[in-house]
Design an enzyme around this catalytic site. Structure first.
Site, PDB file in Angstrom:
ATOM      1  N   GLN A   1      14.952  23.504  53.022  1.00  0.00           N
ATOM      2  CA  GLN A   1      14.296  24.061  51.846  1.00  0.00           C
ATOM      3  C   GLN A   1      14.705  25.524  51.670  1.00  0.00           C
ATOM      4  O   GLN A   1      15.195  26.159  52.592  1.00  0.00           O
ATOM      5  CB  GLN A   1      12.774  23.959  51.986  1.00  0.00           C
ATOM      6  CG  GLN A   1      12.261  22.527  52.012  1.00  0.00           C
ATOM      7  CD  GLN A   1      10.785  22.475  52.356  1.00  0.00           C
ATOM      8  OE1 GLN A   1      10.341  23.116  53.298  1.00  0.00           O
ATOM      9  NE2 GLN A   1      10.039  21.705  51.592  1.00  0.00           N
TER      10      GLN A   1
ATOM     11  N   ARG B   1       7.376  31.280  52.774  1.00  0.00           N
ATOM     12  CA  ARG B   1       7.593  30.342  53.872  1.00  0.00           C
ATOM     13  C   ARG B   1       8.019  28.986  53.330  1.00  0.00           C
ATOM     14  O   ARG B   1       7.543  28.555  52.274  1.00  0.00           O
ATOM     15  CB  ARG B   1       6.301  30.153  54.677  1.00  0.00           C
ATOM     16  CG  ARG B   1       6.415  29.154  55.823  1.00  0.00           C
ATOM     17  CD  ARG B   1       5.073  28.898  56.488  1.00  0.00           C
ATOM     18  NE  ARG B   1       4.100  28.310  55.595  1.00  0.00           N
ATOM     19  CZ  ARG B   1       4.082  27.026  55.229  1.00  0.00           C
ATOM     20  NH1 ARG B   1       5.004  26.197  55.662  1.00  0.00           N
ATOM     21  NH2 ARG B   1       3.146  26.580  54.420  1.00  0.00           N
ATOM     22  N   VAL B   2       8.922  28.333  54.061  1.00  0.00           N
ATOM     23  CA  VAL B   2       9.239  26.924  53.821  1.00  0.00           C
ATOM     24  C   VAL B   2       9.156  26.204  55.159  1.00  0.00           C
ATOM     25  O   VAL B   2       9.387  26.795  56.213  1.00  0.00           O
ATOM     26  CB  VAL B   2      10.629  26.716  53.177  1.00  0.00           C
ATOM     27  CG1 VAL B   2      10.622  27.157  51.718  1.00  0.00           C
ATOM     28  CG2 VAL B   2      11.719  27.420  53.946  1.00  0.00           C
ATOM     29  N   SER B   3       8.820  24.909  55.095  1.00  0.00           N
ATOM     30  CA  SER B   3       8.566  24.137  56.309  1.00  0.00           C
ATOM     31  C   SER B   3       9.831  23.648  57.004  1.00  0.00           C
ATOM     32  O   SER B   3       9.829  23.410  58.201  1.00  0.00           O
ATOM     33  CB  SER B   3       7.674  22.934  55.990  1.00  0.00           C
ATOM     34  OG  SER B   3       6.454  23.378  55.464  1.00  0.00           O
ATOM     35  N   THR B   4      10.906  23.447  56.254  1.00  0.00           N
ATOM     36  CA  THR B   4      12.135  22.937  56.869  1.00  0.00           C
ATOM     37  C   THR B   4      13.299  23.863  56.544  1.00  0.00           C
ATOM     38  O   THR B   4      13.269  24.602  55.564  1.00  0.00           O
ATOM     39  CB  THR B   4      12.481  21.519  56.355  1.00  0.00           C
ATOM     40  OG1 THR B   4      12.837  21.606  54.969  1.00  0.00           O
ATOM     41  CG2 THR B   4      11.319  20.565  56.531  1.00  0.00           C
TER      42      THR B   4
END
Length: 196
Positions: A15, A9-12
């Site tokens: 990324q 997972r990445v937040s943005t």
């Protein structure tokens, strides 16, 4: 037969999960068993691919992640997650901890997971505290906080206001400046207040 289920997972959206995916696949997870959330915060309770990864877990399976913070931000959420793993009879492998499995169904594994979750939340809180402290110090010192540079100068706004006063429409003037009409009005009003 037990299998490995991977989650990255990445937040943005800016990324990339590339590094996480490489590490997870190298640990033995098949590409078909890798679930990836792009641009989804760890603070959100519902993450589409995370939910799919959990649904894929069966008794004896192991969820593989690169770092503990990929699961969530708060200790409370992580403890709820540990309970979910226990009910499914599944394990957890965190690669940045040496890749060892954390068997959350045993008292020792449950304790280790709880400690790791608390440390993960503490690390997140410390980072946030440092950022807030840095911003406060920069503000007090009168330094630039970054952000978008102001492209239209006060002088240009004053000249544009003169055009509006002479009969041009605010919409046309704002468009020529490359800003919205609301932004033009706000900037113009701020300059008028500062001039008083």
């Amino acid at each position: 037969m037990s299998k490995l289920i991977g989650y990255a997972r990445v937040s943005t959206r800016q990324q990339s999960t590339d590094r996480q995916e490489v590490d997870i696949l190298a640990s033995g997870v098949r590409r078909d068993d890798l679930y990836v959330d792009q641009g989804v915060s760890g603070a959100r309770a519902s993450r589409p691919q995370f939910d799919r990864a959990l649904n894929a877990l069966q008794d004896g399976d192991t969820l593989v992640i690169t770092t503990l913070d990929r699961l969530g931000r708060s200790t409370q959420n992580m403890l709820a997650f540990a309970g979910e793993l226990r009910t499914r009879g599944a394990g957890l492998r965190v690669l940045n901890l040496g890749g060892g499995d954390v068997d959350t169904s045993t008292p020792m594994g449950s304790m280790l997971f709880t400690i790791m979750a608390a440390l993960g939340q503490m690390e997140h809180d410390i980072k946030r505290e440092r950022v807030v402290d840095s911003i406060t110090k920069r503000r007090q010192a009168g330094k630039d906080l970054g952000g978008r540079p102001r492209l239209v100068t006060d002088s240009q706004v004053r000249n544009a206001q003169r055009l509006v006063d002479a009969g041009e429409t605010a919409s046309a003037v704002a468009r020529d400046l490359g800003m919205s009409r609301a932004t033009f009005y706000r900037r113009s009003r701020a300059l008028n207040l500062a001039g008083d």
